[in-house]
Design an enzyme around this catalytic site. Sequence first.
Site, mmCIF file in Angstrom:
data_model
loop_
_atom_site.group_PDB
_atom_site.id
_atom_site.type_symbol
_atom_site.label_atom_id
_atom_site.label_comp_id
_atom_site.label_asym_id
_atom_site.label_seq_id
_atom_site.Cartn_x
_atom_site.Cartn_y
_atom_site.Cartn_z
ATOM 1 N N GLY A 31 -10.057 4.520 -5.054
ATOM 2 C CA GLY A 31 -10.160 3.236 -4.383
ATOM 3 C C GLY A 31 -10.285 3.442 -2.892
ATOM 4 C CB SER A 33 -8.655 3.560 3.451
ATOM 5 O OG SER A 33 -7.559 3.520 4.319
ATOM 6 C CB SER A 34 -5.513 -0.036 3.101
ATOM 7 O OG SER A 34 -5.360 0.658 4.317
ATOM 8 N N GLY A 36 -3.796 0.879 -2.166
ATOM 9 C CA GLY A 36 -2.518 1.006 -2.876
ATOM 10 C C GLY A 36 -2.422 2.202 -3.802
ATOM 11 C CE LYS A 37 -6.963 6.065 -2.647
ATOM 12 N NZ LYS A 37 -7.077 5.067 -1.536
ATOM 13 C CB SER A 38 -0.294 6.678 -1.623
ATOM 14 O OG SER A 38 -1.344 7.521 -1.193
ATOM 15 C CG ASP A 58 -4.509 10.230 3.305
ATOM 16 O OD1 ASP A 58 -5.729 10.438 3.441
ATOM 17 O OD2 ASP A 58 -4.009 9.089 3.265
#
Length: 201
Positions: A31, A33-34, A36-38, A58
Amino acid sequence: MSAERPAVAPPFLPDGAVPPPRRGRIVFLNGTSSSGKSSIARELLEILDEPAFHLPVDAFHAMRARREVAPEALGTVLRRTWMGFHRAVAGMAAGGNDVVVDHVLSEEWRLRDCLALFPAEDVVLVGVHCEPAELERREQARGDRPAGLAARQLHQVHAHGIYDLSCDTTATPAAECARLIKEFLPVRPTPTAFQRLAAGI
């Protein structure tokens, strides 16, 4: 005289011993950036039945030396970082480890490289979606991403169009997305999304 206590097995394998063969599973979160993957990855690690590793790209960028890179060399440095990241994921899975990857397929070659490296039958490809307005709000709130980065990535990130499972984090909490992924794993149909994508190359 008290009975002797049974010997406790040592926690580590003896020198030269090899763990039983096992195929590591790759839960591949893709997905912008931002999106919500992490957050989903962290929740998954808490609820998966087997130990798993979260490998975010990252973290690999953060390991690079802090010295400034010349503009004409930056593209090469970034490409090598991504290529090394992909091979680290493949190596962990080849060692029998389950891996949760969060990735941004914002360049077509990244998907092709992963398709060439990862056993397609062992990859669970999850699309992580989020509405543009919410992506913009998150970017502003976190403050560590260039303005408009997610919007620029949207066109290419999901361009391949095939997933095993998708989730939308606009209003769905990361913990709920993680639960849906866990419940999907034992019933995932075949061929997998990676198998279908590989067949289309």
